[in-house]
Design an enzyme around this catalytic site. Structure first.
Site, PDB file in Angstrom:
ATOM      1  CB  SER A 201      -1.033   0.111   1.349  1.00 18.25           C
ATOM      2  OG  SER A 201      -2.019   0.913   0.928  1.00 18.25           O
ATOM      3  CG  ASP A 307      -6.962  -3.107  -3.026  1.00 15.73           C
ATOM      4  OD1 ASP A 307      -7.648  -2.591  -2.080  1.00 15.73           O
ATOM      5  OD2 ASP A 307      -5.771  -3.193  -2.842  1.00 15.73           O
ATOM      6  CG  HIS A 338      -5.707  -2.831   0.957  1.00 13.89           C
ATOM      7  ND1 HIS A 338      -5.021  -2.459  -0.235  1.00 13.89           N
ATOM      8  CD2 HIS A 338      -4.969  -2.137   1.948  1.00 13.89           C
ATOM      9  CE1 HIS A 338      -4.013  -1.553  -0.081  1.00 13.89           C
ATOM     10  NE2 HIS A 338      -3.827  -1.479   1.300  1.00 13.89           N
TER      11      HIS A 338
END
Length: 657
Positions: A201, A307, A338
């Site tokens: 991320s 995601d 995610h």
């Protein structure tokens, strides 16, 4: 269609340079008894006795305006044996804003320190696993976080320079100090400068951004669920994805020092990121896709196709740009949201990552460059490979909607149609509501469906949907969704774990110390039996029809806009149907407009460009000879629960530790 990398896979891999590096590193890093160049690094060095040290690297910036260059904290774990022997080693690096505020990984680990300020617990397994194998692991606190100076600017110059300066220091081009404020300098004479960046991320986003500077010494990056353009984290062609901007995110991770000093940076993040969704210079600075031609590092990209935090458009546009510029690359695509691959395919992930770093940083000829480019999860824990991604035969095919026997229940095929369809934006409804009622005329959506397929049909890559719509009000948001209609068992990406459930047992990945365990809770797939699967999505503000600057709409006037849908790789099986849904606000995935418009679609000027493996011919064969499906026995189809994307933190998840 992306240009295939040489020989369309990872095969021509800097062959001569790799061989030379392998020979040199084999001599330096292999155990003394080794006779031939190794194919795999072995855990022959002590983790417990590893050197643990900290330095502060001068970034050359003064983001907090205190009249001094900002220094970023760099915590290092490296093998003591190799240091004593004077052998230079490569570096695996994770640069993160989360080491103190929020934690890393499924168990939210934070850095901890001993009385001398040396790192005791380094989050995640990378140090435990790779340091015994002859690597150094480096954890960098981004500017404005934890023990670093400066300000968090959410993907901008400060964020990227925080990590780039460390790569420069590792390669002898920047200065570091032994303390945060002192004058004693620290050299990185223990490393050969070969650096690989990894992270999920925000951390992976920094890896993308640093690679896009073309910095020398960065040999590979492994971005997991990472952002490639920060605009596309906050907006979709003018439609807001969250009810806040980068200023909120900066405040979330700022250290106390940064909160006291960084008001000017916070104000810029407000003023230059308007909630209108207009493109500004702030977003240009945070767009790494435009600089893909500078990337010299290889890229091993991992992303969840479901995601809804860092949405899949981010990996699709980055991958395509890397492809156009001939960057060596590899990709994993999962059915999760995610989620880190350590938590959905652990053993295979660790093995693959190990071989990747051995090849890219140690120069070992281990064959990973001859393996398929892509691993794709077809069903929970069932994976397929693709020699090239997307496959060479993939070609965008134009599909066109048409009127059906009932209003709002239309057809989808290759022939241009006439007529209109009308729907009214209902912000209470989501893509799951639309798909569940695809065979019913409902006022909140326009649905278009193919006949049942007579053979499997594979989509691979990014789609586009062009819509010509006439609104009744001055504002309107649009959603376009591709749906596989048919029964399946999938990962439940809309559940709290986004496709995984955390259990209590643990597995260990390297040696542990009293303060840093290598043992992590295992997970298993969270599954859902469904009647349909949403496989790709895109959104836009119709006011952005002409440019990246939104304008008020004239009620009664027709506008044409092309929506970019997220990249995916999905097989619609024989007997299933493919659907295109066009609607207004996608509940919880975009914010509604200020009005409640009714929109009329001009079907003659509305179409979808879908990347089918085999192109138009594959679609024609899959729909040849089929007849319209009979009315379903149940009027409402079952899917996952309404997806939620209220999280505004790239890196956080809804999973409980």
């Amino acid at each position: 269609m992306p240009i295939p990398v040489r020989r369309a896979r990872l095969t021509t891999w800097r062959s001569l340079a790799t061989a030379a590096v392998a020979a040199l590193l084999a001599a330096f890093l292999a155990p003394a008894t080794a006779q031939a160049a190794p194919r795999e690094s072995a855990p022959v060095y002590s983790y417990e006795n590893a050197i643990r040290e900290s330095v502060w690297v001068d970034t050359g910036l003064d983001g907090d305006s205190d009249g001094k260059h900002d220094r970023v904290a760099v915590d290092i774990v490296r093998p003591r044996e190799l240091a004593r022997q004077g052998r230079k080693i490569p570096v695996i690096m994770d640069a993160s804003p989360y080491y103190s505020c929020c934690g890393r990984g499924n168990e939210s680990q934070k850095k901890t320190y001993d009385a001398d300020g040396h790192v005791v617990q380094m989050p995640l397994f990378y140090d435990n696993y790779f340091v015994p194998r002859g690597y150094a692991f480096v954890g960098v606190d981004l500017a404005g976080t934890n023990r670093s100076d400066g300000c968090v600017d959410v993907g901008g110059r400060s964020d990227i320079q925080s990590a780039k300066a460390v790569v420069d220091w590792l390669n002898g081009r920047a200065r570091a100090y032994t303390t945060r404020t002192g004058a004693a300098t620290a050299k990185a004479g223990w490393t050969n400068g070969r650096t690989g960046m990894i992270g999920k991320s925000w951390d992976g986003t920094i890896a993308n951004g640093v690679a896009a500077t073309g910095v020398k010494g960065l040999k590979t990056i492994v971005p997991i669920s990472a952002i490639s353009s920060w605009y596309d984290y906050y907006f979709a062609q003018g439609a807001p994805l969250y009810d806040s901007g980068p200023d909120w995110l900066s405040g979330y991770v700022d250290s106390p020092d940064a909160r006291a000093k960084c008001a000017a940076v916070q104000r810029k993040l407000v003023d230059e990121a308007p909630r209108t969704g207009d493109w500004t210079s702030l977003w240009t600075e945070r767009d790494y896709v435009k600089d893909a031609a500078k990337v010299k590092a290889s890229v091993f990209l991992v992303h969840g196709m479901q995601d809804l935090n860092v949405r899949a458009k981010n990996f699709g546009q980055w991958w395509d740009a890397l492809s156009r510029n001939g960057v060596e690359r590899k990709i994993w695509l999962s059915q999760t949201g995610h989620v880190d691959p350590f938590d959905f395919r652990r053993a295979t992930w660790v093995d693959t990552l190990h071989r990747w770093f051995d090849h890219e940083l140690l120069g070992y000829d281990n064959g990973i460059d001859d393996e398929p480019m892509a691993d794709i999860e077809r069903h929970p824990d069932r994976w397929a490979t693709s020699a090239v991604w997307p496959p060479r035969t993939t070609a965008a095919t134009t599909l066109r909607p048409g009127n059906g026997p009932q209003a709002g229940v239309g057809t989808l095929g290759r022939h241009r149609n006439t007529g209109t369809e009308t729907f009214t934006d209902d912000p209470r409804l989501s893509e799951t509501d639309w798909a569940a009622h695809i065979d019913e005329p409902t006022p909140g959506k326009a649905g278009f469906v193919t006949k049942p397929l007579t053979r499997d049909l594979r989509l691979s890559g990014s789609s586009k949907v062009t819509v010509t719509a006439t609104p009744t009000t001055s504002t309107a948001h649009l959603s376009a969704v591709l749906v596989d209609l048919g029964p399946d068992t999938i990962r439940d990406y809309a559940a709290a774990g986004e496709g995984v459930t955390t259990l209590t047992d643990r597995t260990c990945w390297g040696p542990s110390t009293t303060g840093d365990s290598s043992c992590y809770k295992v997970t298993q797939a969270t599954k859902a039996d469904v009647d349909y699967t949403v496989l790709s999505r895109g959104w836009a503000d119709l006011g952005n029809h002409a440019s990246d600057q939104g304008v008020p709409l004239t009620p009664g006037k027709a506008y044409t806009i092309t929506l970019d849908l997220a990249a995916t790789d999905h097989i619609v099986p024989e007997g299933h149907r493919l659907a295109l849904i066009v609607a207004g606000t996608d509940k919880d995935l975009i914010d509604p407009p200020s009005t409640t418009p009714t929109l009329t679609l001009d079907l003659s000027r509305t179409s979808a460009r879908v990347p089918f493996v085999g192109g138009a011919g594959a679609f024609a064969r899959a729909t040849a000879g089929s007849t319209p499906a009979p009315a379903p026995a149940a009027s409402v189809l079952d899917g996952v629960r309404d997806p939620r994307a209220a999280l505004r933190i790239p890196g956080e998840s809804r999973r409980a530790p």
